[in-house]
Design a protein around this motif. Structure first.
Motif, PDB file in Angstrom:
ATOM      1  N   LEU A 163       0.812  -1.221   0.000  1.00 49.04           N
ATOM      2  CA  LEU A 163       0.000   0.000   0.000  1.00 49.04           C
ATOM      3  C   LEU A 163       0.845   1.270   0.000  1.00 49.04           C
ATOM      4  O   LEU A 163       0.415   2.303  -0.515  1.00 49.04           O
ATOM      5  CB  LEU A 163      -0.927   0.015   1.218  1.00 49.04           C
ATOM      6  N   LYS A 164       2.023   1.211   0.580  1.00 49.74           N
ATOM      7  CA  LYS A 164       2.820   2.420   0.781  1.00 49.74           C
ATOM      8  C   LYS A 164       3.122   3.181  -0.513  1.00 49.74           C
ATOM      9  O   LYS A 164       2.922   4.409  -0.566  1.00 49.74           O
ATOM     10  CB  LYS A 164       4.116   2.073   1.514  1.00 49.74           C
ATOM     11  N   PRO A 165       3.576   2.525  -1.601  1.00 49.18           N
ATOM     12  CA  PRO A 165       3.851   3.285  -2.835  1.00 49.18           C
ATOM     13  C   PRO A 165       2.594   3.854  -3.485  1.00 49.18           C
ATOM     14  O   PRO A 165       2.689   4.723  -4.346  1.00 49.18           O
ATOM     15  CB  PRO A 165       4.514   2.243  -3.753  1.00 49.18           C
ATOM     16  N   PHE A 218      -2.979  -6.600  -3.877  1.00 54.28           N
ATOM     17  CA  PHE A 218      -2.379  -6.638  -5.210  1.00 54.28           C
ATOM     18  C   PHE A 218      -2.087  -5.215  -5.670  1.00 54.28           C
ATOM     19  O   PHE A 218      -2.961  -4.342  -5.674  1.00 54.28           O
ATOM     20  CB  PHE A 218      -3.315  -7.309  -6.200  1.00 54.28           C
ATOM     21  N   ALA A 219      -0.840  -4.975  -6.036  1.00 55.80           N
ATOM     22  CA  ALA A 219      -0.440  -3.665  -6.537  1.00 55.80           C
ATOM     23  C   ALA A 219       0.778  -3.838  -7.418  1.00 55.80           C
ATOM     24  O   ALA A 219       1.592  -4.755  -7.223  1.00 55.80           O
ATOM     25  CB  ALA A 219      -0.133  -2.716  -5.386  1.00 55.80           C
ATOM     26  N   LEU A 267     -11.180  -9.306  -4.956  1.00 54.11           N
ATOM     27  CA  LEU A 267     -11.904  -8.106  -5.346  1.00 54.11           C
ATOM     28  C   LEU A 267     -10.959  -7.235  -6.162  1.00 54.11           C
ATOM     29  O   LEU A 267      -9.859  -6.897  -5.704  1.00 54.11           O
ATOM     30  CB  LEU A 267     -12.389  -7.330  -4.114  1.00 54.11           C
ATOM     31  N   ASP A 268     -11.375  -6.877  -7.356  1.00 50.17           N
ATOM     32  CA  ASP A 268     -10.537  -6.068  -8.242  1.00 50.17           C
ATOM     33  C   ASP A 268     -11.027  -4.630  -8.290  1.00 50.17           C
ATOM     34  O   ASP A 268     -12.228  -4.364  -8.385  1.00 50.17           O
ATOM     35  CB  ASP A 268     -10.543  -6.649  -9.650  1.00 50.17           C
ATOM     36  N   ALA A 269     -10.084  -3.701  -8.230  1.00 51.25           N
ATOM     37  CA  ALA A 269     -10.376  -2.271  -8.367  1.00 51.25           C
ATOM     38  C   ALA A 269      -9.049  -1.549  -8.543  1.00 51.25           C
ATOM     39  O   ALA A 269      -7.996  -2.033  -8.100  1.00 51.25           O
ATOM     40  CB  ALA A 269     -11.109  -1.738  -7.137  1.00 51.25           C
ATOM     41  N   ASN A 270      -9.097  -0.383  -9.171  1.00 54.40           N
ATOM     42  CA  ASN A 270      -7.881   0.399  -9.389  1.00 54.40           C
ATOM     43  C   ASN A 270      -7.683   1.495  -8.347  1.00 54.40           C
ATOM     44  O   ASN A 270      -6.706   2.240  -8.406  1.00 54.40           O
ATOM     45  CB  ASN A 270      -7.898   1.027 -10.788  1.00 54.40           C
ATOM     46  N   HIS A 271      -8.642   1.597  -7.415  1.00 53.42           N
ATOM     47  CA  HIS A 271      -8.546   2.623  -6.372  1.00 53.42           C
ATOM     48  C   HIS A 271      -9.009   2.044  -5.051  1.00 53.42           C
ATOM     49  O   HIS A 271      -9.832   1.125  -5.015  1.00 53.42           O
ATOM     50  CB  HIS A 271      -9.417   3.848  -6.719  1.00 53.42           C
ATOM     51  N   ALA A 272      -8.493   2.619  -3.969  1.00 52.73           N
ATOM     52  CA  ALA A 272      -8.927   2.208  -2.627  1.00 52.73           C
ATOM     53  C   ALA A 272      -8.827   3.387  -1.675  1.00 52.73           C
ATOM     54  O   ALA A 272      -8.015   4.302  -1.867  1.00 52.73           O
ATOM     55  CB  ALA A 272      -8.082   1.054  -2.110  1.00 52.73           C
ATOM     56  N   PHE A 273      -9.676   3.358  -0.657  1.00 55.18           N
ATOM     57  CA  PHE A 273      -9.595   4.293   0.460  1.00 55.18           C
ATOM     58  C   PHE A 273      -9.363   3.494   1.729  1.00 55.18           C
ATOM     59  O   PHE A 273      -9.883   2.379   1.875  1.00 55.18           O
ATOM     60  CB  PHE A 273     -10.882   5.109   0.596  1.00 55.18           C
TER      61      PHE A 273
END
Length: 304
Positions: A120-122, A201-202, A218-224
């Motif tokens: 998550l850091k990068p 996953f990143a 779960l797939d997505a290109n953004h997260a909060f």
């Protein structure tokens, strides 16, 4: 030597204050533990003059170099103690060294509580965010995962419906959620997963999704991220007898940014405000102006 000003915190508010105090020609020492929010954020998108965004580290590097050109001294250490004396303020770092100053600025910030996934850091500030006011725009009409805990995560998901309808909420810590909040998630058609995250996953700064502990991906290109329980770094303020808000943020005078303790100021995310970079910068500048005014009174033999 007694410094004119000591600033605890080398983030955005602390740097802006240091620059202004340096322009007045004051003797200033900045303590920076290098563990603040601006160390982590890879991109701020909502700042005037940076339409393509700028990383927290870039702002810090620019600000520090600017302050050093004005004679500001920096020391990489954590301050663990602060005491108000009759004519000065004494602080002590983790190594036991003590320093004295006529004025003190607390710019100690907030530490966000986040899951310990190195992937998550990068992504922070680029594809993973913590503030809907800062970065809600970045997920407009985009599929987004909210990684959170209990009510704070659920409320974040509900807030983000202003920007997108394609939301999923993962209650990573399986913390309880109020029944009325669950009902709101249902009404907003937000899928709710009461499962821990096994893997993130990143690819570099690009978030791709998560694998839940039950094996579902779960797939997505953004997260909060919204876990609640952030650490407000106001312990030094408490030692000095500074008045705190009910949420442990520091109360300051709305004009001068001075606390209820004479010659002690506060600025940035540790204070009661919207936790925005531009506001932190303004807080630091405003505090520095009034610190200078107080220092002038001291030079003239006034009592402040």
């Amino acid at each position: 030597m007694i410094f004119d000003s000591i600033i605890i915190g080398g983030g955005i508010s602390g740097l802006q204050a240091a620059i202004q105090l340096g322009r007045y020609g004051h003797r200033v020492l900045v303590f920076d533990s290098n563990q603040g929010r601006s160390n982590l954020c890879q991109c701020y998108h909502n700042l005037l003059g940076w339409p393509e965004g700028v990383s927290g580290q870039s702002l810090r590097d620019i600000g520090k170099a600017q302050a050093e050109r004005l004679g500001i001294q920096f020391y990489s250490a954590k301050v663990i103690k602060a005491v108000k004396k009759e004519t000065y303020i004494e602080i002590e770092d983790e190594g036991g060294a003590k320093y004295r100053s006529q004025t003190l600025l607390l710019a100690t910030g907030v530490k966000d509580r986040m899951p310990l996934f190195q992937e998550l850091k990068p992504c922070l500030g680029i594809s993973v965010y913590i503030c809907p006011d800062c970065d809600g725009y970045e997920i407009k009409n985009q599929r987004t995962i909210v990684l959170g805990s209990g009510n704070p995560g659920a409320q974040m998901a509900l807030t983000l419906t202003y920007f997108t309808d394609e939301l999923m909420y993962v209650n990573h810590e399986r913390a309880p959620i109020d029944e009325d909040v669950i009902q709101q998630l249902v009404e907003k058609s937000i899928p709710y997963y009461n499962e821990g995250v096994r893997e993130v996953f990143a690819k570099g700064a690009a978030f791709k999704g998560v694998l839940l502990e039950n094996g579902q991906r779960l797939d997505a290109n953004h997260a909060f991220s919204a876990f609640g329980g952030n650490e407000v770094r106001s312990d030094l303020a408490e030692q000095l007898g500074v008045e705190l808000h009910h949420n442990k943020h520091i109360n300051t005078h709305p004009r001068t940014k001075m606390t209820n303790v004479e010659n002690v100021w506060a600025a940035g995310d540790v204070t009661v405000h919207s936790e925005q970079v531009a506001i932190a910068m303004g807080d630091g500048l405003q505090a520095a102006i009034w610190m200078h005014k107080q220092l002038l009174k001291m030079m003239k033999g006034g009592n402040g």
